[in-house]
Structure formats: structure tokens, C-alpha cells
Scaffold this active site. Structure first.
Site, PDB file in Angstrom:
ATOM      1  N   GLU A 120       0.880  -1.164   0.000  1.00 46.88           N
ATOM      2  CA  GLU A 120       0.000   0.000   0.000  1.00 46.88           C
ATOM      3  C   GLU A 120       0.920   1.217   0.000  1.00 46.88           C
ATOM      4  OE1 GLU A 120      -2.875   2.436   2.973  1.00 46.88           O
ATOM      5  OE2 GLU A 120      -2.978   0.253   3.117  1.00 46.88           O
ATOM      6  N   CYS A 155      -1.756   8.615   2.814  1.00 43.55           N
ATOM      7  CA  CYS A 155      -1.673   8.240   1.406  1.00 43.55           C
ATOM      8  C   CYS A 155      -3.013   8.413   0.704  1.00 43.55           C
ATOM      9  CB  CYS A 155      -1.180   6.812   1.267  1.00 43.55           C
ATOM     10  SG  CYS A 155      -2.203   5.602   2.136  1.00 43.55           S
TER      11      CYS A 155
END
Length: 352
Positions: A120, A155
Site C-alpha cells: 500500500e 496516502c
């Protein structure tokens, strides 16, 4: 298979798995990323971020008697230790939460032994406001999507705000008012709404990126600097910042800032909009605001991102796969797909 054959498949654990974690959610990542690997039958090595390891230490103290020895392990180290972990022949399964640059380095090392890697990684995510949107809700959503409580260090933050020409001024004004309510404060003060950046070095990077954007033609609407308060000047705090008059080709609209900096881009033609939205190397999340449901579904299909909200932002849902496209990662988290990714499928055929 035929009357004389039995075929079945089973799932087996890899053995030893490693999860390398990012600094922006240290205890959240440490606590939520252990279940799938161990539930699948593996032992796990956690490597918390070198910038923020203490909460993981405390978690390990609390879990001391929860698992047999060797099932859940924690190491802290810098880059050499991480490289040794990734390259070790007895660690066949690697998972990373981090930057795209780190992800590419880990993938290169892991490829030497063809390890199973999931990642990720970063994002440069779009928040798209159509003229058909509920303007008040869209504006509040644009603010919420910046994740300012952790100073924009997420993110999934929707740090590119694409506003249609017809509602541009109205939305920009409301978003500026909303972001201005977030002021840096002491983390021990319950009234604090916004924390700091991870380090002074990172604040310097954010400052340089904002300065370069202004030099390229961006206009500072709010923020654009460290706080004036002397209590925060020499610490890694940075004010919520909005940059208007940004174009999609500017570095500030292409590169992940990982800070409280929102780039605002005006749009009018939908084809040009999606060309700009999808022009970045990332594809993690996107947020679309419109009351026209057909328009919303069409836009969601055109955005090259792995996780899309419609009239919502920043939410995660247990059991719903989270993960990105392009340089935003490999694989899915927070779901059955994550659990299965920590197993290997073995097919067995029996002659009867």
C-alpha cells in the site's frame, strides 16, 4: 475430473511473513496488520517505522502472553535491517505500507527470490466537484479529505481539488474557511485539532514544494508557511495550505506532498478533467461530488484509482478491499483478499 479421480485444493500458510509499516498511523498499522497473517497460520515479523516505534513497543508488551513464543515478533531498524529482512530466504512473504520509491526498492530486492509482495503505497488523489454537487457538502468533504488531524500525512488524502468553473469561487471560499479552522496545537491538549509533520526535514521538503509551486504560478490562499507562534516555529508544524491557480502539470499537482497542502485546479471540459485526474503516476483513491447518480457512476469508472468515494471521503469499511492502481500499490488490504494473500493454494489430485 472423471469417475476415478478426486481433486481438491487447500490453503497453507507461507511460514514467516514480514510487514513493514509507515509512520503516519503507527499504532493503527501495528495493531490492525497482525491479524490476517497470524490467522492464516503464519508467524509474523513487524517492523514499525523508525521515526515512531514506541507505540508498537507498548503494544507488544500488552500482547506478551497472547501468542506462543515466536508467533508475533517486532524488530526496529533502519534501511540495512529492512533490506536484510526483505532478502532473507526464510521470509517468503513481504508486505509494505510506505512510499512508491520504497516499494520499488523492496520489489526489486524481493524479486531476486520471487517473493510474494503486497504494497500500500502513496497517492496523489483527486477530489472532483461537479456543478451538480451539493456545494456545502462537497466543500466540507474536500476539507475532510485532507486528513488534517494528522497534518495531511495520509496516502489517501485527496490533495488535488478539481472544481468546475461555474462553482469554483464558491467552493474555494468555503474550503478555505473550513481548512482555516484547523490550527496546529500541542498533542497533549484535548482541544488540538491538528498535529505536526513527522520531522523538521520533512517540513523542509513541504516548504520547498510550496515555494516551487508559487514560483511556477500557484497562488497561496491560506497558509503557505510554518506557524508564527514561537512555540511551534522550531518544531515540525506547518499551517493548512491551499494553493489556487494550480495547473495539472505542475510538480505540486503531480508529486505526493504528504502534508497539509491542497492544490486547487479549475476545470470545465470533462474530457480534459479526466486526462488531468489520471495524469499522475498514482491511483489510490478519488472522491466524486455530484447529485447526478448517473454522472457519479460514469466518473467513478473513468477515474484510474482503486478506491472511489461518491459524495463521501476518507472512510474505510471493515471487509471492503482497500488498495490502489499504478504506483499506489499491489494487492488489497482490510478484506478477505488480504487474509487469502497470506496463504498459498495447493491443488491435490487423488486417483481412486
Amino acid at each position: 475430473m472423471g469417475p476415478d479421480l478426486l481433486n481438491y485444493s487447500i490453503r497453507e500458510p507461507y511460514g514467516v511473513c514480514a510487514r513493514i509499516l509507515a509512520y503516519n498511523h503507527p499504532i493503527l498499522f501495528a495493531s490492525t496488520k497482525i491479524g490476517s497473517a497470524i490467522a492464516a497460520g503464519n508467524s509474523l515479523i513487524l517492523k514499525p517505522p523508525v521515526q515512531a516505534p514506541l507505540s508498537a513497543y507498548r503494544m507488544m508488551e500488552l500482547l506478551e502472553d497472547a501468542f506462543p513464543p515466536g508467533v508475533l515478533n517486532l524488530i526496529t531498524c533502519g534501511q540495512p535491517g529492512s533490506e536484510a529482512l526483505v532478502s532473507h530466504p526464510l521470509v517468503p512473504r513481504i508486505s509494505l505500507i510506505g512510499s512508491a520509491q520504497t516499494g520499488r526498492a523492496i520489489a526489486a530486492t524481493a524479486s531476486q527470490r520471487l517473493k510474494h509482495v503486497s504494497m500500500e503505497l502513496g497517492g496523489k488523489n483527486a477530489c472532483i466537484v461537479y456543478p451538480e454537487a451539493n456545494i456545502a457538502e462537497a466543500s466540507a468533504g474536500a476539507v475532510a479529505g485532507m486528513n488534517l488531524a494528522i497534518c495531511g500525512q495520509s496516502c489517501g488524502s485527496t490533495s488535488r481539488l478539481f472544481i468546475h468553473q461555474s462553482v469554483y469561487d464558491e467552493v474555494l471560499k468555503k474550503v478555505a474557511a473550513g481548512m482555516s479552522t484547523f490550527q496546529p496545537g500541542e498533542p497533549t491538549d484535548p482541544s488540538t485539532l491538528m498535529g505536526c509533520l513527522i520531522s523538521m526535514d520533512h517540513r523542509g521538503r513541504v516548504e520547498r514544494m510550496v515555494a516551487d509551486a508559487v514560483s511556477a504560478g500557484a497562488r497561496v490562499v491560506i497558509g503557505g508557511a510554518a506557524p508564527n507562534d514561537p512555540n511551534f516555529t522550531k518544531r515540525p508544524y506547518y499551517m493548512p495550505t491551499i494553493l489556487a491557480d494550480v495547473t495539472a502539470d505542475m510538480d505540486i499537482a503531480q508529486q505526493e506532498v504528504f502534508g497539509p497542502v491542497l492544490s486547487v485546479i479549475r476545470w470545465q471540459d470533462e474530457e480534459e478533467l479526466f486526462a488531468a485526474v489520471n495524469s499522475v503516476e498514482y491511483g489510490l483513491t478519488a472522491s466524486i461530488w455530484t447529485q447526478d447518480l448517473s454522472q457519479a457512476h460514469r466518473a467513478a469508472q473513468r477515474v484510474d484509482s482503486g478506491f472511489v468515494w461518491i459524495n463521501r471521503t476518507s472512510s474505510h469499511f471493515p471487509g471492503v478491499s482497500f488498495g490502489g492502481f499504478k504506483q499506489s500499490g499491489l494487492g488489497k488490504e482490510e478484506s478477505l483478499e488480504e487474509l487469502l494473500s497470506f496463504t498459498r493454494e495447493k491443488v491435490i489430485t487423488v486417483a481412486l
